[in-house]
Design an enzyme around this catalytic site. Structure first.
Site, short mmCIF file in Angstrom:
data_model
loop_
_atom_site.label_atom_id
_atom_site.label_comp_id
_atom_site.label_asym_id
_atom_site.label_seq_id
_atom_site.Cartn_x
_atom_site.Cartn_y
_atom_site.Cartn_z
N SER A 1 0.83 -1.21 0.00
CA SER A 1 0.00 0.00 0.00
C SER A 1 0.87 1.26 0.00
O SER A 1 1.76 1.43 0.84
CB SER A 1 -0.90 -0.05 1.25
N1 GSH Z 1 -5.68 8.87 2.35
C1 GSH Z 1 -5.46 7.65 3.09
C2 GSH Z 1 -5.76 6.47 2.18
C3 GSH Z 1 -5.83 5.19 2.98
C4 GSH Z 1 -6.42 4.06 2.15
O1 GSH Z 1 -7.35 4.24 1.35
N2 GSH Z 1 -5.89 2.85 2.36
C5 GSH Z 1 -6.40 1.69 1.66
C6 GSH Z 1 -5.25 0.75 1.35
S1 GSH Z 1 -4.06 1.50 0.29
C7 GSH Z 1 -7.39 0.96 2.56
O2 GSH Z 1 -7.16 0.86 3.75
N3 GSH Z 1 -8.49 0.45 2.02
C8 GSH Z 1 -9.46 -0.31 2.75
C9 GSH Z 1 -10.71 0.44 3.06
O3 GSH Z 1 -10.81 1.65 2.76
O4 GSH Z 1 -11.64 -0.19 3.59
C10 GSH Z 1 -4.02 7.61 3.60
O5 GSH Z 1 -3.16 8.28 3.00
O6 GSH Z 1 -3.76 6.96 4.61
#
Ligand code: GSH
Length: 216
Positions: free
Chosen positions: A11
């Protein structure tokens, strides 16, 4: 006491936190969180982060998510000095501007163009690629005559943008027209301590994930 870090190496936002921890010389308590297995949706995880995103940290009862907020917190809470996130108002404002540029323009445009194709198999929209190109031109301009993206030193803005740019490389976005970005990228890759474990290995994991999704 160590800080728990919920993450996946592939990620991009998790990699910016790993890079920050490396530069700070900080050992995080790594808690691999498998999104495909739904480990971010368990009642235990939702108690820590109801928004169920990674990266998330838990610093002895204080939980925080949003990668850029985590990076600046780690510098404020654990840094030996403020060089990665300067306290001087104008220097800090410049770092903040670049961090907001990263989340709101550069990475947002990446997600807008690539995510539907990578994760849903939908066709890519060329006009969205032009928006990325424009973002890259902005970044290349910020880097004209500069070694780092905000001011004279390495800051968390470099680390967040580094995680983004390396993700563009994974999806084979053509970075070659952007000479200043190319120079900056090569310099950071060769000078950041632990770059391989913090970012390069994660990029390989992300590539494997998207390759496996293409085969489905
Ligand atoms: N803007 C956030 C983005 C975080 C994000 O979307 N992470 C994704 C993985 S890359 C996630 O956890 N997705 C699972 C979900 O949203 O349920 C950051 O920079 O931390």
């Amino acid at each position: 006491m160590t800080i728990d870090f919920y993450y996946l190496p592939g990620s991009a936002p998790c990699r910016s936190v790993l890079l920050t921890a490396k530069v700070l010389g900080l050992d995080l308590n790594l808690k691999l969180t498998n999104l495909q297995a739904g480990e971010h949706l368990t009642p235990e995880f939702l108690k820590i982060n109801p928004q169920h995103t990674i990266p998330t940290i838990n610093d002895n009862g204080f939980s925080l998510w949003e990668s850029r907020a985590i990076c600046t917190y780690l510098v404020n809470a654990c840094g030996k000095d403020d060089s990665l996130y300067p306290k001087e108002p104008r220097a800090r404002a410049l770092v903040d501007q670049r961090l907001y540029f990263d989340i709101g323009t550069l990475y947002a445009r990446f997600a807008d163009y690539y995510y539907p194709s990578l994760f849903q198999g939908l066709p890519k929209e060329p006009s969205k690629l032009e928006r990325i190109d424009e973002g890259m031109k902005f970044l290349d301009g910020f880097l004209e005559g500069q070694t780092y993206v905000a001011g004279k030193n390495l800051t968390v803005a470099d680390l967040a943008i580094l995680a983004s740019i390396s993700t563009f490389e994974v999806v084979e976005y053509d970075l070659s027209p952007y000479k200043n970005i190319g120079k900056w990228y090569a310099n950071l890759k060769s000078t950041i301590p632990g770059y391989k474990e913090a970012n390069e290995d994660g990029c390989i994991a992300f590539k494997e994930l998207i390759d496996s999704l293409q085969k489905k």
